[in-house]
Design a protein around this motif. Sequence first.
Motif, PDB file in Angstrom:
ATOM      1  N   MET A   1      29.283 -33.137 -30.598  1.00  0.00           N
ATOM      2  CA  MET A   1      27.778 -32.606 -29.601  1.00  0.00           C
ATOM      3  C   MET A   1      27.482 -33.839 -29.941  1.00  0.00           C
ATOM      4  N   LEU A   2      26.763 -33.927 -28.014  1.00  0.00           N
ATOM      5  CA  LEU A   2      26.320 -34.871 -27.606  1.00  0.00           C
ATOM      6  C   LEU A   2      25.094 -34.742 -27.311  1.00  0.00           C
ATOM      7  N   ILE A   3      23.969 -35.723 -27.451  1.00  0.00           N
ATOM      8  CA  ILE A   3      23.016 -35.425 -28.062  1.00  0.00           C
ATOM      9  C   ILE A   3      22.032 -36.661 -27.022  1.00  0.00           C
ATOM     10  N   GLY A   4      20.866 -36.688 -25.935  1.00  0.00           N
ATOM     11  CA  GLY A   4      20.582 -37.742 -25.501  1.00  0.00           C
ATOM     12  C   GLY A   4      18.898 -38.219 -26.182  1.00  0.00           C
ATOM     13  N   VAL A   5      18.841 -39.167 -26.780  1.00  0.00           N
ATOM     14  CA  VAL A   5      18.182 -40.188 -27.262  1.00  0.00           C
ATOM     15  C   VAL A   5      17.285 -40.306 -26.605  1.00  0.00           C
ATOM     16  N   VAL A   6      15.550 -40.033 -26.273  1.00  0.00           N
ATOM     17  CA  VAL A   6      14.101 -40.658 -25.155  1.00  0.00           C
ATOM     18  C   VAL A   6      13.003 -41.008 -25.889  1.00  0.00           C
ATOM     19  N   SER A   7      12.582 -42.123 -25.282  1.00  0.00           N
ATOM     20  CA  SER A   7      11.436 -42.005 -26.112  1.00  0.00           C
ATOM     21  C   SER A   7      10.080 -42.557 -24.985  1.00  0.00           C
ATOM     22  N   ASP A   8       9.099 -42.773 -25.098  1.00  0.00           N
ATOM     23  CA  ASP A   8       7.820 -43.764 -24.580  1.00  0.00           C
ATOM     24  C   ASP A   8       8.495 -43.467 -23.306  1.00  0.00           C
ATOM     25  N   THR A   9       8.095 -42.424 -22.671  1.00  0.00           N
ATOM     26  CA  THR A   9       8.592 -42.063 -20.995  1.00  0.00           C
ATOM     27  C   THR A   9       7.188 -42.565 -20.523  1.00  0.00           C
ATOM     28  N   HIS A  10       5.861 -42.835 -21.151  1.00  0.00           N
ATOM     29  CA  HIS A  10       4.987 -42.650 -20.454  1.00  0.00           C
ATOM     30  C   HIS A  10       4.741 -42.525 -19.091  1.00  0.00           C
TER      31      HIS A  10
ATOM     32  N   ALA B   1       6.670 -44.633 -14.811  1.00  0.00           N
ATOM     33  CA  ALA B   1       6.990 -44.239 -13.540  1.00  0.00           C
ATOM     34  C   ALA B   1       6.555 -42.791 -13.073  1.00  0.00           C
ATOM     35  N   LYS B   2       7.039 -42.531 -11.766  1.00  0.00           N
ATOM     36  CA  LYS B   2       7.022 -41.134 -10.994  1.00  0.00           C
ATOM     37  C   LYS B   2       8.138 -40.902 -11.173  1.00  0.00           C
ATOM     38  N   ALA B   3       9.523 -40.946 -11.519  1.00  0.00           N
ATOM     39  CA  ALA B   3      10.416 -40.391 -11.306  1.00  0.00           C
ATOM     40  C   ALA B   3      11.539 -40.184 -12.632  1.00  0.00           C
ATOM     41  N   LEU B   4      12.240 -39.890 -13.483  1.00  0.00           N
ATOM     42  CA  LEU B   4      13.004 -40.208 -14.636  1.00  0.00           C
ATOM     43  C   LEU B   4      14.004 -41.199 -13.598  1.00  0.00           C
ATOM     44  N   PRO B   5      14.545 -42.480 -14.063  1.00  0.00           N
ATOM     45  CA  PRO B   5      15.199 -43.440 -13.358  1.00  0.00           C
ATOM     46  C   PRO B   5      17.344 -43.141 -13.121  1.00  0.00           C
ATOM     47  N   LYS B   6      17.762 -43.252 -12.194  1.00  0.00           N
ATOM     48  CA  LYS B   6      18.602 -42.394 -12.249  1.00  0.00           C
ATOM     49  C   LYS B   6      19.832 -42.748 -13.021  1.00  0.00           C
ATOM     50  N   ALA B   7      20.167 -44.149 -13.703  1.00  0.00           N
ATOM     51  CA  ALA B   7      20.080 -44.694 -14.779  1.00  0.00           C
ATOM     52  C   ALA B   7      20.361 -43.104 -15.886  1.00  0.00           C
ATOM     53  N   LEU B   8      19.115 -43.025 -16.549  1.00  0.00           N
ATOM     54  CA  LEU B   8      18.504 -41.646 -18.030  1.00  0.00           C
ATOM     55  C   LEU B   8      19.398 -40.535 -16.865  1.00  0.00           C
ATOM     56  N   ILE B   9      19.192 -40.789 -15.947  1.00  0.00           N
ATOM     57  CA  ILE B   9      19.577 -38.780 -15.414  1.00  0.00           C
ATOM     58  C   ILE B   9      21.074 -38.888 -15.796  1.00  0.00           C
ATOM     59  N   GLU B  10      22.001 -39.964 -14.824  1.00  0.00           N
ATOM     60  CA  GLU B  10      23.153 -40.265 -14.771  1.00  0.00           C
ATOM     61  C   GLU B  10      23.559 -39.287 -16.757  1.00  0.00           C
ATOM     62  N   GLY B  11      23.448 -40.275 -17.156  1.00  0.00           N
ATOM     63  CA  GLY B  11      22.953 -40.520 -19.166  1.00  0.00           C
ATOM     64  C   GLY B  11      23.202 -39.467 -20.043  1.00  0.00           C
ATOM     65  N   LEU B  12      21.948 -38.914 -19.113  1.00  0.00           N
ATOM     66  CA  LEU B  12      21.620 -37.168 -19.537  1.00  0.00           C
ATOM     67  C   LEU B  12      22.613 -36.158 -19.460  1.00  0.00           C
ATOM     68  N   THR B  13      23.185 -36.279 -18.002  1.00  0.00           N
ATOM     69  CA  THR B  13      23.897 -35.244 -17.481  1.00  0.00           C
ATOM     70  C   THR B  13      24.860 -34.984 -18.252  1.00  0.00           C
ATOM     71  N   GLY B  14      25.002 -33.756 -19.225  1.00  0.00           N
ATOM     72  CA  GLY B  14      26.850 -33.200 -19.847  1.00  0.00           C
ATOM     73  C   GLY B  14      25.879 -33.114 -21.883  1.00  0.00           C
ATOM     74  N   THR B  15      24.393 -33.836 -21.473  1.00  0.00           N
ATOM     75  CA  THR B  15      24.356 -33.968 -23.312  1.00  0.00           C
ATOM     76  C   THR B  15      24.048 -32.321 -23.391  1.00  0.00           C
ATOM     77  N   GLU B  16      24.468 -32.446 -24.855  1.00  0.00           N
ATOM     78  CA  GLU B  16      23.536 -30.538 -25.271  1.00  0.00           C
ATOM     79  C   GLU B  16      22.273 -30.250 -25.968  1.00  0.00           C
ATOM     80  N   LEU B  17      21.282 -31.994 -26.071  1.00  0.00           N
ATOM     81  CA  LEU B  17      20.750 -31.521 -26.666  1.00  0.00           C
ATOM     82  C   LEU B  17      19.631 -32.807 -26.387  1.00  0.00           C
ATOM     83  N   ILE B  18      18.497 -32.626 -25.985  1.00  0.00           N
ATOM     84  CA  ILE B  18      17.865 -34.303 -26.116  1.00  0.00           C
ATOM     85  C   ILE B  18      16.778 -34.244 -27.222  1.00  0.00           C
ATOM     86  N   ILE B  19      16.599 -35.565 -27.519  1.00  0.00           N
ATOM     87  CA  ILE B  19      15.524 -35.157 -28.493  1.00  0.00           C
ATOM     88  C   ILE B  19      14.478 -36.455 -27.765  1.00  0.00           C
ATOM     89  N   HIS B  20      13.048 -36.512 -27.847  1.00  0.00           N
ATOM     90  CA  HIS B  20      12.207 -36.928 -27.671  1.00  0.00           C
ATOM     91  C   HIS B  20      11.221 -37.941 -28.152  1.00  0.00           C
TER      92      HIS B  20
END
Length: 165
Positions: free
Chosen positions: A1-10, A15-34
């Motif tokens: 299982m692949l999980i994306g892990v994020v915190s402190d987006t503020h 930021a007004k939008a999710l960073p491109k690198a984050l979008i690319e990294g979360l693509t294909g994850t099955e769960l996101i933990i913030h």
Amino acid sequence: MLIGVVSDTHMPHKAKALPKALIEGLTGTELIIHAGDWTSPDVIAMLERFAPVESVAGNNDGTDIVRRFGRKRIVEAGGKRIGIVHGDGYGRSTPDNAFQAFAGQHVDAIVFGHSHVPYKDVRDGILMFNPGSPTDKRIQQKYSFGLLRVGARIEAKHIYFARKD
């Protein structure tokens, strides 16, 4: 299982939008933990486009986010128990606050945030993981988030990037 892990987006302050690198990294994850400090509930829908989201509220989140997620939780993913807490508090370091939050409870990993400092260590057999922040690097050289690969064991890695556009 692949999980994306994020915190402190503020967001939207940092930021007004999710960073491109984050979008690319979360693509294909099955769960996101913030691990908290969303600051706007609008960000939840942004992340839910990629995968289901499990989270907690941080010290900068309003009552709407606190009501939805609470301040501490344990989720089961891939057969492992993952504790999630923001990690804020007084008298201890952020990792110590996070570890103490799950004292006496069986968890395989603890995901936390608050400091904006990427962190990975194993304490008493428990993976301790702070992904840093993808939008507010503070004194860090790069922005960051994390990925957990859950199988027979949990493997964690940080993903670093220089620009948040």
